[in-house]
Design an enzyme around this catalytic site. Structure first.
Site, PDB file in Angstrom:
ATOM      1  N   HIS A  17     -22.758  29.459  40.742  1.00 31.81           N
ATOM      2  CA  HIS A  17     -23.762  29.315  39.694  1.00 31.81           C
ATOM      3  C   HIS A  17     -23.173  29.364  38.284  1.00 31.81           C
ATOM      4  O   HIS A  17     -23.912  29.293  37.304  1.00 31.81           O
ATOM      5  CB  HIS A  17     -24.832  30.409  39.839  1.00 31.81           C
ATOM      6  CG  HIS A  17     -25.815  30.151  40.936  1.00 31.81           C
ATOM      7  ND1 HIS A  17     -25.433  29.933  42.240  1.00 31.81           N
ATOM      8  CD2 HIS A  17     -27.173  30.058  40.921  1.00 31.81           C
ATOM      9  CE1 HIS A  17     -26.509  29.733  42.986  1.00 31.81           C
ATOM     10  NE2 HIS A  17     -27.574  29.794  42.209  1.00 31.81           N
ATOM     11  N   GLU A  27     -33.546  18.418  41.655  1.00 34.44           N
ATOM     12  CA  GLU A  27     -33.041  18.092  40.315  1.00 34.44           C
ATOM     13  C   GLU A  27     -32.855  16.597  40.097  1.00 34.44           C
ATOM     14  O   GLU A  27     -33.231  16.067  39.033  1.00 34.44           O
ATOM     15  CB  GLU A  27     -31.716  18.819  40.067  1.00 34.44           C
ATOM     16  CG  GLU A  27     -31.828  20.325  39.928  1.00 34.44           C
ATOM     17  CD  GLU A  27     -31.808  21.060  41.261  1.00 34.44           C
ATOM     18  OE1 GLU A  27     -31.862  22.297  41.241  1.00 34.44           O
ATOM     19  OE2 GLU A  27     -31.740  20.383  42.323  1.00 34.44           O
TER      20      GLU A  27
END
Length: 677
Positions: A473, A411
């Site tokens: 998450h 990322e």
């Protein structure tokens, strides 16, 4: 070539770096002294640009990773005429154009803001991707190079793995990086922290690697010649250099290679400032002077650069004459001009997740905007950037005709690449991942904001409703973190970031419209995983009403003299609609509902408009799936915000809504309790 002049020029750079740091009493002199030989050879013999047209789109580009070596750049560019003597003498001072770490200043040759190690060269890889993308569409005449400069620290930063892997995988032969391997760090020697074989590592990633004496001008020259001739791979030039090259003690003894030379003025080390200047051939009384022979040499260098650029421009003019339509398209890319886009025409299904709505927008953009590169961190089928991918193909070695970059699970790398793509110009970069992993991207998001780059960040799975995947998450605090950037001004005195969390599909269309049209700053779209009820249209045209989002916030439900104002963004808006129906049916209350996808933009509106949407004399109740602070500034001191103040749990989304108090019935009860206090 003239060995005497080459040595004089390199020593002049060293002396200038030493003098800048000494006068500022702050900075890093040792590294620039080691890298001076490479910089001089690169810029005097290889680097192509137009001194009279620094913004020329088809110039070579230099991306500094080791921002603490800024004096190396300033000294080199001073020799080229990009800086004045006063600029150099005012290093690190208020309002100087020579800040401690380099900040984007293309007019003077600074292509990127750097400092956080690892990101600078990764942005360079992004720029090389942009150049390949454009070359595939406009021809091989577009053959400029991107040069990177990295230090031991940059090689060690984890982001270097992502940049190295992707550059090698894509065969970016237009990317040439010099590794200033002096084996000295700020507080240690490199052998105390690593024993890896850097050359073998980069070779394993698919790079061409050459190791040289970083002070041998002939070796530097050959390495750059071979790198420019390379057709298959990016090149890493490992230059073994000496920290503080040229430093001497008060007795004239050599004092090189010491750790302390890295990060403080020479006069504060075992070396002697004045004796070091003398050893380098500088005038101690006038340390910021360019040596006469060096000045004459660089005057000739600048003339040759102008002539070479003129010849290249004639070549480009000939291509333009034969390809007028392509030429016009190329100019529109670099001018940031968009084709006519009709976001209201994008069909959306009822009650879908905003990530699905975004997918439909991306599919539309894939067919209508030719200069977009979309990337995903191995999540395209989950963040729904596959809507774009299905209309194009992936970028791959030898074939950059596609427009989708498979970044893999990286990322931070992906975000820094996007910054580099934006810095190169001509392309709109879009990057996507789960919202919780914006944490991994934060350093690059910050540099995107500082550099005022129009990168588009797409973040899906925006709340605890990710569900069964559990707390790792489920974003809770991420929205608060991102929205802090909306409160932060950039150096152009603009809101540094735009964060948009749309309430439904049509508001997602509008959010994308806002993102694409925003050329001043980065934009983040925060999108849902779960399906969302569409906000009822008061007029019959939901898209036209959703255009109110362009003001940052607007009323999706409006009555005269309301009893309470309900505010939210994202999926919580539809929850407020459900609660509102109960408030009207059971308590006969009149309710206004405001969707505020961007508080930053909303706060830029006239006070009269803000007061119309959220009256200061009415009770205000806010609902957020994140921390209450997301909306507390909007609710005001007399309002109440219901949100989460704990991490999530693993369970189905509907169960979590009920357990956490986010159903329409529960919100109804909360509003009544608030009003009764």
């Amino acid at each position: 070539m003239n060995q005497e002049i080459d040595q004089l020029a390199a020593d002049n750079i060293r002396a200038l770096a030493v003098a800048m740091v000494e006068k500022a009493n702050s900075g890093h002199p040792g590294g620039p002294m080691g890298g001076a030989d490479y910089m001089h050879i690169l810029y005097s013999e290889f680097f192509n640009y137009d001194p009279a047209d620094m913004h020329w789109p088809f110039r070579d580009r230099f991306f500094m990773d080791a921002g603490h070596l800024s004096t190396l750049m300033y000294a080199q560019y001073y020799l080229l005429g990009n800086y004045k003597k006063d600029d150099i003498a005012n290093f690190r001072q208020w309002e100087s154009v020579t800040p401690g770490h380099p900040e984007v200043d293309v007019a003077r040759g600074i292509e990127n803001t750097s400092g956080p190690l690892g990101q600078g060269h990764t942005m360079g890889v992004g720029a090389a991707i942009a150049a390949k993308f454009l070359q595939a569409r406009f021809g091989d005449w577009m053959n400029h190079k991107v040069y990177g400069f990295i230090s031991d620290g940059g090689v060690q930063e984890e982001i270097s793995q992502g940049a190295g892997r992707i550059a090698g995988h894509l065969g970016l032969n237009n990317f040439i990086m010099f590794y200033d391997a002096n084996d000295v760090q700020l507080s240690s020697k490199t052998d105390e922290v690593t024993s890896e074989d850097t050359a073998k590592k980069y070779e394993a990633w698919g790079w061409k690697v050459v190791t040289i004496d970083g002070h041998d001008h002939d070796q530097i020259r050959k390495a750059l010649t071979d790198a420019n001739a390379e057709t298959e791979k990016p090149t890493l030039i490992i230059g073994h250099t000496i920290m503080g090259k040229g430093c001497v003690t008060a007795d004239g003894e050599m004092y090189e290679g010491h750790t302390e030379l890295h990060g403080k003025p020479i006069g504060d080390t075992g070396a002697d400032y004045e004796m070091t200047l003398k050893n380098l051939g500088a005038d101690v009384e006038n340390p910021f002077d360019i040596f006469q022979k060096v000045a004459e040499f660089y005057e000739d260098v600048v003339g040759r650069k102008r002539a070479a650029a003129h010849a290249k421009k004639l070549e480009i003019d000939a291509w333009r004459a034969e390809n007028m339509e392509l030429s016009s398209k190329l100019d529109s890319f670099f001018d940031g001009k968009l084709p006519q886009l009709d976001f209201g025409s994008i069909a959306q299904k009822e009650g879908q997740a905003t990530r699905a709505a975004s997918s439909n927008v991306l599919a539309y953009l894939a067919e209508n905007v030719e200069n977009m590169i979309v990337s995903s961190a191995d999540l395209s089928n989950s963040d729904k950037t596959d809507g774009f991918l299905k209309k194009t193909s992936i970028l791959k070695k030898g074939d950059f005709s596609g427009a989708f970059l498979q970044a893999g699970v990286a990322e931070l790398t992906m975000a820094a690449l996007a910054n580099g793509i934006a810095l190169h110009g001509g392309i709109i970069p879009v990057v996507a991942t789960f919202f919780v992993f914006s944490d991994y991207m934060k350093p690059a998001i910050r540099l995107s904001a500082i550099q005022e780059l129009p990168v588009k960040f797409v973040w899906t799975h925006d709340a605890f409703r990710v569900g069964e995947d559990g707390p790792t998450h489920q974003p809770i605090e991420q929205e608060a973190q991102i929205r802090l950037l909306e409160k932060l001004k950039n150096h152009s005195h603009e809101q540094s970031f735009v964060a948009l969390r749309p309430a439904d599909s049509q508001e997602t269309n509008v959010a994308w419209k806002m993102a694409i049209e925003n050329r001043k700053t980065p934009t983040g779209l925060i999108l849902s995983r779960q399906n969302i009820k569409d906000v009822p249209a008061q007029s019959g045209n939901r898209y036209e009403e959703a255009l109110g989002a362009e003001k940052g916030g607007y009323l999706v439900q409006e009555t005269n003299d309301p009893d309470v104002i309900l505010i939210a963004n994202g999926s919580e808006v539809s929850t407020l609609v459900d609660a509102s129906k109960l408030l009207e049916e059971k308590k006969n209350l009149k309710v206004n509902i405001a969707s505020i996808p961007s508080e930053g933009i909303f706060r830029q509106q006239p006070k009269e408009y803000q007061e119309k949407v959220i009256p200061g004399n009415k009770p205000v109740f806010g609902l957020t799936a994140g921390l209450p602070v997301n909306l507390e500034g909007l609710a005001g001191p007399n309002g109440k915000v219901f949100g989460l103040e704990h991490f999530g749990y693993s369970a189905p989304a509907g169960v979590l809504d009920e357990k956490f108090g986010f159903t329409g019935d529960q919100v109804y009860e909360q509003v009544i309790e608030f009003l009764n206090k």
